[in-house]
Scaffold this motif. Structure first.
Motif, PDB file in Angstrom:
ATOM      1  N   ARG A 124     -44.910  95.342  36.079  1.00 50.01           N
ATOM      2  CA  ARG A 124     -45.034  94.237  35.118  1.00 50.01           C
ATOM      3  C   ARG A 124     -44.701  92.913  35.805  1.00 50.01           C
ATOM      4  N   GLU A 125     -43.636  92.923  36.636  1.00 58.21           N
ATOM      5  CA  GLU A 125     -43.245  91.706  37.364  1.00 58.21           C
ATOM      6  C   GLU A 125     -44.319  91.273  38.366  1.00 58.21           C
ATOM      7  N   LYS A 126     -45.105  92.227  38.845  1.00 53.76           N
ATOM      8  CA  LYS A 126     -46.206  91.914  39.771  1.00 53.76           C
ATOM      9  C   LYS A 126     -47.466  91.485  39.013  1.00 53.76           C
ATOM     10  N   GLY A 127     -47.411  91.601  37.673  1.00 57.32           N
ATOM     11  CA  GLY A 127     -48.569  91.243  36.855  1.00 57.32           C
ATOM     12  C   GLY A 127     -49.672  92.276  36.902  1.00 57.32           C
ATOM     13  N   GLU A 128     -49.309  93.517  37.211  1.00 60.74           N
ATOM     14  CA  GLU A 128     -50.311  94.581  37.316  1.00 60.74           C
ATOM     15  C   GLU A 128     -50.151  95.573  36.168  1.00 60.74           C
TER      16      GLU A 128
END
Length: 204
Positions: A124-128
């Motif tokens: 989620r933090e990587k936007g994936e």
């Protein structure tokens, strides 16, 4: 008497050695005991030998005053306990691994892991966006049988990955074992717990 929940295996062996260095007289048979509850009466200690993922649960619910748990478990379980000390033992790390030279599925990448909460946060933090598949054992199987594109698991030496033809793609977090305490015990047994913390802190 202080009750301490500890996982069997490597963490237990290293934690028992740490306690001995802190001048706790633990019997040698403690290391090889098949019992799940072991009392060391002369030290006023009781040990509950548990699965790694269960240690923090026992501490949170007060059946154990203290516990020794890996940071991976603390991150995944998010239990309502205090973390007192980083013991610096059983160091390893959480990593993303998979088959070599294999890109992730762009449409619906799947990640197999014992750590769904940690894995979900990481991506989620990587936007994936990924689909998390929760497994309890033999995580390395998932890419080999086409169940998942990647796995997220604990890596110690990396030998298990190599033996199964997998490679490491990303390191997520270094993990060591922590001394945790039940919130109520921290107040009601403050003197005994403080004494143990100071004795352990002196030798780490």
């Amino acid at each position: 008497m202080l009750t301490i929940a500890m996982p069997k295996g490597r963490i237990f062996e290293e934690a028992a050695e740490l306690l001995r260095k802190a001048d706790y007289q633990l019997p040698d048979e403690l290391d090889n005991s098949r019992k799940l509850i072991v009392e060391v009466a002369h030290e006023d200690l009781r040990f509950i030998l548990a699965k790694p993922m269960d240690v923090a649960t026992y501490v949170e619910h007060g059946v154990a005053d203290l516990g020794i748990a890996g940071k991976d478990v603390m991150l995944e379980e998010e239990r309502d306990v205090y973390e007192l000390l980083d013991l610096g033992i059983s160091e390893c790390y959480l990593a993303v691994a998979g088959l070599p030279n294999t890109p992730m599925n762009e449409v619906a990448p799947r990640i197999a892991t014992k750590y769904p909460s940690v894995t979900s946060s990481f991506y989620r933090e990587k936007g994936e966006q990924v689909e998390i598949i929760k497994l309890n054992g033999s995580i390395e199987l998932a890419p080999l049988i086409g169940l998942a594109d990647r796995i997220v698991d604990i890596v110690s030496t990396g030998n298990t990955l190599k033996e199964n033809g997998l490679v490491e793609y990303e390191k997520i977090k270094t993990v060591t074992s922590r001394l945790i305490v039940n919130r109520v015990s921290y107040r009601t047994k403050a003197k005994e717990i403080s004494s143990m913390v100071e004795r352990i802190r002196a030798i780490i």
